[in-house]
Design an enzyme around this catalytic site. Structure first.
Site, short mmCIF file in Angstrom:
data_model
loop_
_atom_site.label_atom_id
_atom_site.label_comp_id
_atom_site.label_asym_id
_atom_site.label_seq_id
_atom_site.Cartn_x
_atom_site.Cartn_y
_atom_site.Cartn_z
N ALA A 9 31.72 77.23 34.37
CA ALA A 9 32.24 76.34 34.49
C ALA A 9 31.17 75.20 33.59
O ALA A 9 31.04 74.06 33.91
CB ALA A 9 32.78 76.13 35.85
N THR A 135 32.17 78.50 17.44
CA THR A 135 32.97 78.03 18.42
C THR A 135 32.40 76.92 18.62
O THR A 135 30.62 77.48 19.55
CB THR A 135 33.27 78.66 19.77
N ALA A 137 32.30 74.14 21.68
CA ALA A 137 33.14 74.14 23.36
C ALA A 137 34.35 72.26 22.40
O ALA A 137 35.26 72.90 22.71
CB ALA A 137 33.04 74.09 24.11
N LYS A 188 21.74 84.31 16.29
CA LYS A 188 22.19 83.41 15.68
C LYS A 188 21.13 82.74 16.02
O LYS A 188 20.95 81.19 15.47
CB LYS A 188 23.68 83.22 15.26
N THR A 245 25.83 77.58 13.90
CA THR A 245 24.79 76.70 14.91
C THR A 245 23.68 75.97 13.92
O THR A 245 23.18 75.58 14.07
CB THR A 245 24.39 78.35 15.70
N GLU A 278 20.30 78.62 24.22
CA GLU A 278 19.75 79.72 25.26
C GLU A 278 19.00 80.24 23.93
O GLU A 278 18.15 81.52 24.38
CB GLU A 278 20.75 80.26 24.81
#
Length: 330
Positions: A9, A135, A137, A188, A245, A278
């Site tokens: 979530a 993407t 979010a 990336k 990104t 990440e």
């Protein structure tokens, strides 16, 4: 048929769960934190990871992962890569032949050097589809036009998932190269850290363009060595995701790079972010993977040295520019 479990979530998991709920599917989203599950149920909002976005009334959340998957035919993984193994081990032997699993996580696991779908396939012993592409979010949550790709080995499954995820603002393509999609989505983030450093050092537009282009070549070299198709890297999960990104401060990875370039330590940056980008952990895994497979990845190596070995961003930029001259394509 219509039950879907979204596992994770965070901002992206909440956004996908919202999108699917709006389409009329029965969606349960699993949250590690009980307070997030409670907020989604009572206030129809995820105040931590997706604040100020109203969620559909029919979206249900739980902090009990077995409850989340109880009725689900479709299971969507959106757990950060380094936590997939611990989360999904609890689902070992709990899935059936009818379950279809999709991974929307990006990264490479430390130690094993596996992509998200590889980790999942090892644990649940099923083929996994991959959803990837450029993407943010928040933009998808705001229903701004977005295009992604679903990849996997079985055409029938890809076409089914393409229909399930597609909306008027979320266009889904399909192809058969999940490894290529995952390598593009993982590396990336490392290149985006480099792009942030580049802009922080005010190296200019020429430098950023060169960095993105050469970064794409690193991604392609690694991906092809792992069995990916070269054409994948010119698509949404390759060039598309890389460009997004590397060129926006909405990217956590770009932001980490920018702050490193301005002289902040990784420790300072980490303490100010709820979850670290990440690309920080992926840079370690990617560097190890490049050595294991004997793939030259100079930008990735420099970012690893900045993050883990204390090299200055200025020295990293200088070393990249002063490497031995060579052909552009090799």
């Amino acid at each position: 048929m219509s039950y879907i479990a979204v596992i994770g979530a965070g901002s992206w998991g909440t956004t996908l769960a919202s999108l699917l709920s709006k389409k009329g599917f029965d969606v349960v989203i699993w949250a590690r934190e009980k307070e997030i599950a409670d907020a989604i149920n009572s206030k129809k909002e995820n105040p931590i990871y997706l604040p100020n976005i109203k969620l559909p009334h029919n979206l249900i959340s739980t902090d009990d992962i077995l409850e989340a998957i109880k009725k689900a035919r479709f299971i969507v993984n959106v757990v950060p890569t380094q936590h997939i193994r611990s989360v999904f081990t609890s689902l070992q032997n709990k899935l059936n032949d009818e379950n279809i699993v999709v991974s929307a996580s990006k990264g490479i696991e430390k130690g094993t050097l596996k992509t998200p779908s590889m980790i999942l396939e090892e644990i649940i012993n099923k083929k996994v589809y991959v959803l990837s592409g450029p993407t943010f979010a928040i933009e998808v949550a705001q229903e701004k036009p977005t295009a992604v790709t679903i990849s996997g080995s079985e055409k029938r499954g890809r076409l089914l998932l393409q229909e399930i995820f597609s909306t008027s603002y979320f266009r889904v393509y399909e192809h058969d190269d999940p490894i290529g999609a995952e390598i593009g989505g993982a590396i990336k983030n490392v290149i985006a850290i480099a792009a942030g450093i580049c802009d922080a050092l005010e190296l200019g537009n020429n430098a950023r363009a060169a960095l993105i282009t050469r970064g794409l070549h690193e991604i392609m070299r690694l991906g092809k060595k792992m069995g990916a198709k070269e054409i994948t890297f010119s698509g949404l999960s390759g060039l598309g995701d890389l460009f997004l990104t590397c060129t926006s401060n909405l990217s956590r990875n770009y932001t980490v790079g920018y702050r490193l370039g301005k002289g902040e330590s990784l420790d300072e940056i980490s303490k100010s972010m709820r979850s670290i980008a990440e690309g920080v952990e992926t840079s370690l895994s990617a560097m190890q993977l490049s050595k294991k497979l004997d793939v030259e990845m100079p930008i990735t190596t420099e970012i690893y040295q900045v993050i883990y070995e204390g090299k200055t961003p200025q020295q990293a930029a200088s070393d990249l520019m002063n490497r031995t001259l060579k052909p552009e394509f090799y």
